[in-house]
Design a protein around this motif. Structure first.
Motif, PDB file in Angstrom:
ATOM      1  N   THR A  85       0.846  -1.188   0.000  1.00  0.00           N
ATOM      2  CA  THR A  85       0.000   0.000   0.000  1.00  0.00           C
ATOM      3  C   THR A  85       0.882   1.238   0.000  1.00  0.00           C
ATOM      4  N   PRO A  86       1.218   1.774  -1.179  1.00  0.00           N
ATOM      5  CA  PRO A  86       2.030   2.975  -1.235  1.00  0.00           C
ATOM      6  C   PRO A  86       1.240   4.180  -0.708  1.00  0.00           C
ATOM      7  N   VAL A  87       1.802   4.888   0.232  1.00  0.00           N
ATOM      8  CA  VAL A  87       1.144   6.048   0.833  1.00  0.00           C
ATOM      9  C   VAL A  87       1.589   7.333   0.152  1.00  0.00           C
ATOM     10  N   TYR A  88       2.867   7.418  -0.175  1.00  0.00           N
ATOM     11  CA  TYR A  88       3.428   8.595  -0.847  1.00  0.00           C
ATOM     12  C   TYR A  88       4.159   8.160  -2.096  1.00  0.00           C
ATOM     13  N   GLY A  89       4.320   9.081  -3.004  1.00  0.00           N
ATOM     14  CA  GLY A  89       5.099   8.813  -4.195  1.00  0.00           C
ATOM     15  C   GLY A  89       4.236   8.488  -5.401  1.00  0.00           C
ATOM     16  N   ALA A 117       1.259   5.926  -5.103  1.00  0.00           N
ATOM     17  CA  ALA A 117       0.231   6.121  -4.074  1.00  0.00           C
ATOM     18  C   ALA A 117      -1.132   6.236  -4.754  1.00  0.00           C
ATOM     19  N   GLN A 118      -2.101   5.655  -4.107  1.00  0.00           N
ATOM     20  CA  GLN A 118      -3.447   5.634  -4.686  1.00  0.00           C
ATOM     21  C   GLN A 118      -4.409   6.431  -3.832  1.00  0.00           C
TER      22      GLN A 118
END
Length: 96
Positions: A87-91, A94-95
């Motif tokens: 789960t990408p939070v930043y970058g 990120a979704q």
């Protein structure tokens, strides 16, 4: 769509792996152009060589099915494959 971190651990047959590297990279480039592989690259050789792929797919089974198309998979130079939902939070991945 979910994002997955895939790690490969390569086996000891470096010569065969290097011989097939252009086809492996071409397959990755095609999957990247299709928006499936978001990023990829080799991991540090220590303690064992491997690779990291960031993949967009419906579920882990779809990722596993996709990976069967990798020339490295077909020639058997991957010793282990680990698929984990990420789960990408930043970058850029990120979704929202």
């Amino acid at each position: 769509m979910p994002v997955f971190a895939v790690t490969y651990v390569y086996g000891p047959d470096t010569e065969t792996r290097m011989e097939h590297r252009p086809a492996h990279r071409q397959w990755q480039a095609e999957q990247n152009a299709a928006g499936v592989i978001l990023a990829s690259g080799p991991l540090d050789e220590t303690p064992q060589p491997g690779g990291l792929l960031i993949v967009s797919a419906e579920d882990p089974d779809a990722v596993a099915q996709l990976l069967t198309g990798d020339p490295y998979h077909r020639i058997g130079v991957i010793e282990a494959t680990h698929i984990r939902e990420w789960t990408p939070v930043y970058g850029p991945f990120a979704q929202g």
